[in-house]
Design a protein around this motif. Structure first.
Motif, PDB file in Angstrom:
ATOM      1  N   GLN A  12     -78.750  59.951 -26.617  1.00 24.33           N
ATOM      2  CA  GLN A  12     -79.515  61.400 -26.738  1.00 24.33           C
ATOM      3  C   GLN A  12     -79.311  62.373 -27.935  1.00 24.33           C
ATOM      4  O   GLN A  12     -80.140  62.327 -28.566  1.00 24.33           O
ATOM      5  CB  GLN A  12     -79.578  62.325 -25.017  1.00 24.33           C
ATOM      6  CG  GLN A  12     -80.166  61.807 -24.313  1.00 24.33           C
ATOM      7  CD  GLN A  12     -79.928  62.840 -23.329  1.00 24.33           C
ATOM      8  OE1 GLN A  12     -79.931  64.090 -22.975  1.00 24.33           O
ATOM      9  NE2 GLN A  12     -81.127  62.687 -21.844  1.00 24.33           N
ATOM     10  N   THR A  13     -78.236  62.916 -27.919  1.00 21.56           N
ATOM     11  CA  THR A  13     -78.260  63.472 -29.244  1.00 21.56           C
ATOM     12  C   THR A  13     -77.955  62.580 -30.901  1.00 21.56           C
ATOM     13  O   THR A  13     -78.361  63.011 -31.047  1.00 21.56           O
ATOM     14  CB  THR A  13     -76.160  63.864 -28.984  1.00 21.56           C
ATOM     15  OG1 THR A  13     -76.758  64.863 -27.928  1.00 21.56           O
ATOM     16  CG2 THR A  13     -75.781  64.880 -30.081  1.00 21.56           C
ATOM     17  N   PHE A  14     -77.811  61.682 -29.851  1.00 15.44           N
ATOM     18  CA  PHE A  14     -78.088  60.232 -31.374  1.00 15.44           C
ATOM     19  C   PHE A  14     -79.056  59.819 -31.607  1.00 15.44           C
ATOM     20  O   PHE A  14     -79.681  60.668 -33.005  1.00 15.44           O
ATOM     21  CB  PHE A  14     -76.486  58.939 -31.278  1.00 15.44           C
ATOM     22  CG  PHE A  14     -77.003  58.463 -32.191  1.00 15.44           C
ATOM     23  CD1 PHE A  14     -75.669  58.274 -32.906  1.00 15.44           C
ATOM     24  CD2 PHE A  14     -77.831  57.057 -32.076  1.00 15.44           C
ATOM     25  CE1 PHE A  14     -76.082  57.706 -34.182  1.00 15.44           C
ATOM     26  CE2 PHE A  14     -77.797  56.365 -33.536  1.00 15.44           C
ATOM     27  CZ  PHE A  14     -76.795  56.205 -34.809  1.00 15.44           C
ATOM     28  N   GLU A  15     -79.944  60.270 -30.637  1.00 13.16           N
ATOM     29  CA  GLU A  15     -81.462  60.423 -31.168  1.00 13.16           C
ATOM     30  C   GLU A  15     -82.021  60.840 -31.144  1.00 13.16           C
ATOM     31  O   GLU A  15     -82.631  60.938 -32.472  1.00 13.16           O
ATOM     32  CB  GLU A  15     -82.198  59.054 -29.685  1.00 13.16           C
ATOM     33  CG  GLU A  15     -81.799  58.192 -29.473  1.00 13.16           C
ATOM     34  CD  GLU A  15     -82.146  56.686 -30.306  1.00 13.16           C
ATOM     35  OE1 GLU A  15     -82.659  57.680 -31.126  1.00 13.16           O
ATOM     36  OE2 GLU A  15     -81.382  56.061 -30.351  1.00 13.16           O
ATOM     37  N   GLN A  16     -81.478  62.014 -31.089  1.00 14.50           N
ATOM     38  CA  GLN A  16     -82.444  63.684 -31.548  1.00 14.50           C
ATOM     39  C   GLN A  16     -81.882  63.333 -32.912  1.00 14.50           C
ATOM     40  O   GLN A  16     -83.100  64.199 -33.884  1.00 14.50           O
ATOM     41  CB  GLN A  16     -81.742  64.514 -30.836  1.00 14.50           C
ATOM     42  CG  GLN A  16     -82.711  64.449 -29.066  1.00 14.50           C
ATOM     43  CD  GLN A  16     -81.748  65.819 -28.348  1.00 14.50           C
ATOM     44  OE1 GLN A  16     -80.352  66.312 -28.820  1.00 14.50           O
ATOM     45  NE2 GLN A  16     -82.179  65.731 -27.311  1.00 14.50           N
ATOM     46  N   THR A  17     -80.832  63.203 -33.619  1.00 13.05           N
ATOM     47  CA  THR A  17     -80.345  63.450 -34.570  1.00 13.05           C
ATOM     48  C   THR A  17     -81.306  62.182 -35.619  1.00 13.05           C
ATOM     49  O   THR A  17     -81.845  62.863 -36.634  1.00 13.05           O
ATOM     50  CB  THR A  17     -78.630  63.306 -34.798  1.00 13.05           C
ATOM     51  OG1 THR A  17     -77.839  63.943 -34.022  1.00 13.05           O
ATOM     52  CG2 THR A  17     -77.927  62.994 -36.048  1.00 13.05           C
ATOM     53  N   ILE A  18     -80.922  61.137 -34.977  1.00 12.91           N
ATOM     54  CA  ILE A  18     -81.828  60.350 -35.866  1.00 12.91           C
ATOM     55  C   ILE A  18     -82.922  60.968 -35.897  1.00 12.91           C
ATOM     56  O   ILE A  18     -84.028  61.051 -37.642  1.00 12.91           O
ATOM     57  CB  ILE A  18     -82.053  59.053 -35.150  1.00 12.91           C
ATOM     58  CG1 ILE A  18     -80.550  58.439 -35.142  1.00 12.91           C
ATOM     59  CG2 ILE A  18     -82.776  57.745 -35.543  1.00 12.91           C
ATOM     60  CD1 ILE A  18     -80.455  57.919 -36.851  1.00 12.91           C
ATOM     61  N   ALA A  19     -84.137  60.756 -35.056  1.00 16.55           N
ATOM     62  CA  ALA A  19     -85.583  62.289 -35.609  1.00 16.55           C
ATOM     63  C   ALA A  19     -84.889  63.003 -36.263  1.00 16.55           C
ATOM     64  O   ALA A  19     -86.096  63.164 -37.508  1.00 16.55           O
ATOM     65  CB  ALA A  19     -85.908  61.966 -33.344  1.00 16.55           C
ATOM     66  N   GLN A  20     -84.572  64.061 -35.837  1.00 15.31           N
ATOM     67  CA  GLN A  20     -84.378  64.996 -36.931  1.00 15.31           C
ATOM     68  C   GLN A  20     -83.842  65.153 -38.351  1.00 15.31           C
ATOM     69  O   GLN A  20     -84.803  64.681 -39.666  1.00 15.31           O
ATOM     70  CB  GLN A  20     -82.804  66.301 -36.696  1.00 15.31           C
ATOM     71  CG  GLN A  20     -83.348  67.066 -35.210  1.00 15.31           C
ATOM     72  CD  GLN A  20     -81.969  67.524 -34.683  1.00 15.31           C
ATOM     73  OE1 GLN A  20     -80.926  67.089 -35.364  1.00 15.31           O
ATOM     74  NE2 GLN A  20     -82.292  68.712 -34.756  1.00 15.31           N
ATOM     75  N   PHE A  21     -83.458  63.462 -38.722  1.00 17.78           N
ATOM     76  CA  PHE A  21     -83.071  63.005 -40.359  1.00 17.78           C
ATOM     77  C   PHE A  21     -84.422  62.088 -40.597  1.00 17.78           C
ATOM     78  O   PHE A  21     -84.756  62.863 -41.760  1.00 17.78           O
ATOM     79  CB  PHE A  21     -82.101  62.473 -40.032  1.00 17.78           C
ATOM     80  CG  PHE A  21     -81.542  60.979 -41.324  1.00 17.78           C
ATOM     81  CD1 PHE A  21     -81.531  61.740 -42.497  1.00 17.78           C
ATOM     82  CD2 PHE A  21     -82.243  60.299 -41.315  1.00 17.78           C
ATOM     83  CE1 PHE A  21     -81.136  61.723 -43.394  1.00 17.78           C
ATOM     84  CE2 PHE A  21     -81.443  60.185 -42.584  1.00 17.78           C
ATOM     85  CZ  PHE A  21     -81.582  60.133 -44.347  1.00 17.78           C
TER      86      PHE A  21
END
Length: 151
Positions: A12-21
């Motif tokens: 979840q954190t990883f996907e959120q980080t990708i989305a933020q990027f």
């Protein structure tokens, strides 16, 4: 019967980080990309050893070097946002390892590829998330980031 898939906290954190990027400006994405390549350095080169020496990658970089610094910046920005230019079209034709090698070569290029100032407030959550990742996770983040450029 449908199977319920629950993401782990990391996923979840990883996907959120990708989305933020991906939601950042092209300039900020380029700035973070440069920071990641500075941090990971040779770990990326060892992850893509053959691609690093690709003639296609080096040809694209040579073409970029024929541009002024301003035009080169614009060409890299066009690659990130997917503007229909000869550079972004050439970039989208590369496989993921070639894309990693392309950015690696640019980031470690003594020929003066422009650096991008980062608004720290915007970059901080992504940099914190990257700091919490191990090397393999950081490389996976980088792979996902460069795959999305040009699309």
């Amino acid at each position: 019967m449908a199977t319920l898939h629950l993401q782990t906290g990391f996923e979840q954190t990883f996907e959120q980080t990708i989305a933020q990027f991906r939601a950042m400006t092209a300039e900020s994405q380029l700035g973070i990309l440069w920071l990641i390549y500075d941090r990971l350095g040779h770990a990326i080169a060892s992850a893509t050893p053959v691609a690093k020496f690709s003639q296609v990658v080096h040809s694209l970089i040579r073409q970029l070097h024929q541009l002024s610094r301003h035009e080169r910046f614009q060409a890299l920005r066009d690659i990130v946002v997917g503007s229909p230019t000869r550079f972004s079209e050439a970039y989208t034709g590369l496989d993921t390892n070639m894309k990693l090698a392309f950015w690696y070569c640019l980031a470690h290029d003594p020929g003066g590829t422009p650096r991008y100032p980062l608004p720290l407030l915007e970059a901080d959550p992504i940099l914190q998330a990257l700091d919490s990742m191990d090397l393999n996770q950081q490389i996976y983040f980088l792979r996902r980031a460069v795959e999305s450029f040009g699309l």
